[in-house]
Design an enzyme around this catalytic site. Structure first.
Site, short mmCIF file in Angstrom:
data_model
loop_
_atom_site.label_atom_id
_atom_site.label_comp_id
_atom_site.label_asym_id
_atom_site.label_seq_id
_atom_site.Cartn_x
_atom_site.Cartn_y
_atom_site.Cartn_z
N PRO A 70 0.82 -1.23 0.00
CG PRO A 70 -0.89 -1.59 1.54
CD PRO A 70 0.42 -2.14 1.08
CB CYS A 71 1.41 3.76 -2.46
SG CYS A 71 -0.10 4.17 -3.36
CD GLN A 72 -3.61 3.17 0.30
OE1 GLN A 72 -2.53 2.59 0.40
NE2 GLN A 72 -4.70 2.54 -0.07
CG LEU A 74 5.01 5.07 1.45
CD1 LEU A 74 5.65 3.89 0.73
CD2 LEU A 74 5.96 5.63 2.50
CB SER A 75 0.72 8.57 -2.41
OG SER A 75 0.23 9.42 -3.42
#
Length: 386
Positions: A70-72, A74-75
């Site tokens: 999951p990139c939430q 990090l984005s």
């Protein structure tokens, strides 16, 4: 070499589909989102596990673990909580499983903002974990336009290996940075109508990165301006194609969620063609290119390419275009009608753009004002991309 794959945080199977096209086989898929799981169960006849935290071990035959974790956190579009965030911190579950079973290869994918957030702490945590476990590693930011698709989608691909040099996969190809393919009015251009003050998300003969949605979870496909002045958003089915999937790949999600949830699935997916390129290089490694390198030193961010194969961490000067496949122009790629950008969305973007200090291509704002005037005069209409 044909790999036996365990796919963690599988999403809708972009990594696994691309690797399968390169001749590899997935034996386990792990995904906890109900809508994504519905897609996986329809599209893959493979054992499915619903939560990586309760996965006790990997299949014994696994030679490659893949994870688009999951990139939430990090984005730039997310909360930017970093690697310790509740979502992105789940990459620790990958490390837990690898510690118990040292698979020969591990492939991770995520957003390039992780290289900047908190001075690249996320990448430092990941690299340190694999170094501790005895892996050689390499990573490279790759733009999906390199594979011929008109979507500017930059992603980090991190490959770790216990048995081979990962550079023979990620750094065996180099096409060099590519010039823009035309300009506004000569080709279709994409932008994010949700921006306008801090950024534009501009892309020439391409769309900017398809996102999973806004911070509120609302689907927000990018807008497209055609050379004739048409302004609209792409059809969901073309968005699937822009990620390398067949039309209606995500339709099974509608059995458990609203149709709009499919935008999130597509936006969070891994580019199939990028995964296929990696898979082909894993099956047939190449010679490492002659890339300029230098030892990594403390900095505000990590470089867009680096490796550590036993001699310490090295920054690498490599382009984001490892290959240059035959490019499909954006206007020619679209096969479904655009949905006209709504009056509210257009007016909101124009208001932000006029307050902000960003520089726009000549005639761009005038084109949007003409579109807005037309929407107010005639109401919304569908338009066919040429």
């Amino acid at each position: 070499m044909k790999h036996s794959i365990a796919g963690l945080f599988a999403g809708i199977g972009g990594l696994e589909r691309g690797l399968a096209r390169a001749g590899h086989e997935t034996t386990l898929l792990c995904e906890n989102d109900p809508a994504a799981s519905a897609v996986l169960q329809r599209r893959f006849d493979i054992a499915h596990h619903d939560d990586v935290r309760s996965l006790k071990s990997l299949p014994k035959q696994t030679t490659l673990v893949v994870a688009g974790f999951p990139c939430q956190d990090l984005s730039q579009a997310g909360k930017t909580a970093g690697i310790e965030g509740a979502r992105s911190g789940l990459v620790g579950e990958v490390v837990r499983l690898i510690e118990a079973q040292r698979t020969p290869y591990v492939l991770l994918e995520n957003v390039p903002f992780m290289l900047q957030l908190s001075a690249g702490r996320a990448m430092d945590v990941i690299a340190s974990a694999f170094e501790h476990l005895g892996y050689k590693w390499a990573y490279r930011v790759v733009d999906s336009r390199a594979f011929g698709l008109p979507q500017r989608r930059r992603r980090v691909y991190f490959l770790a290996s216990l048995v081979d040099d990962p550079r023979t996969v990620l750094f065996a190809d180099e096409a060099g940075e590519q010039a823009e393919r035309g300009d506004f009015r000569s080709v279709a251009c994409g932008f994010y109508w949700t921006e306008g003050i801090r950024g534009l998300g501009w892309a020439v003969d391409a769309i900017p990165t398809i996102k999973g949605g806004s911070a509120l979870g609302i689907p927000s496909p990018p807008a497209i301006v055609l050379p004739d002045g048409t302004v609209g958003t792409p059809d969901l089915r073309d968005a699937e194609r822009l990620q390398g999937f067949p039309i209606d790949w995500t339709k099974p999600a509608e059995t458990v969620a609203r149709r709009s949830s499919r935008w999130k699935l597509v936006g969070n997916a891994v580019s199939v063609r990028a995964a296929e390129w990696i898979g082909k290089r894993m099956a047939k490694p190449g010679e490492i290119g002659d890339f300029p390198t230098a030892p990594m030193t403390p900095a505000k961010s990590w470089p867009t390419a680096a490796w550590n194969v036993g001699g310490g961490r090295m920054r690498v000067e490599a382009s984001e275009w490892p290959v240059q496949r035959t490019y499909q122009s954006l206007e020619g790629f679209l096969i479904h009608p655009l949905s006209p950008l709504s009056e509210k969305a257009t007016a909101g973007f124009l208001s932000r753009a006029e307050r902000g200090g960003l520089r726009f291509p000549p005639e761009f704002l005038r084109t949007l004002r003409n579109h807005l005037a037309g929407m107010r005069d005639t109401g919304p209409r569908s338009s066919r991309a040429a």
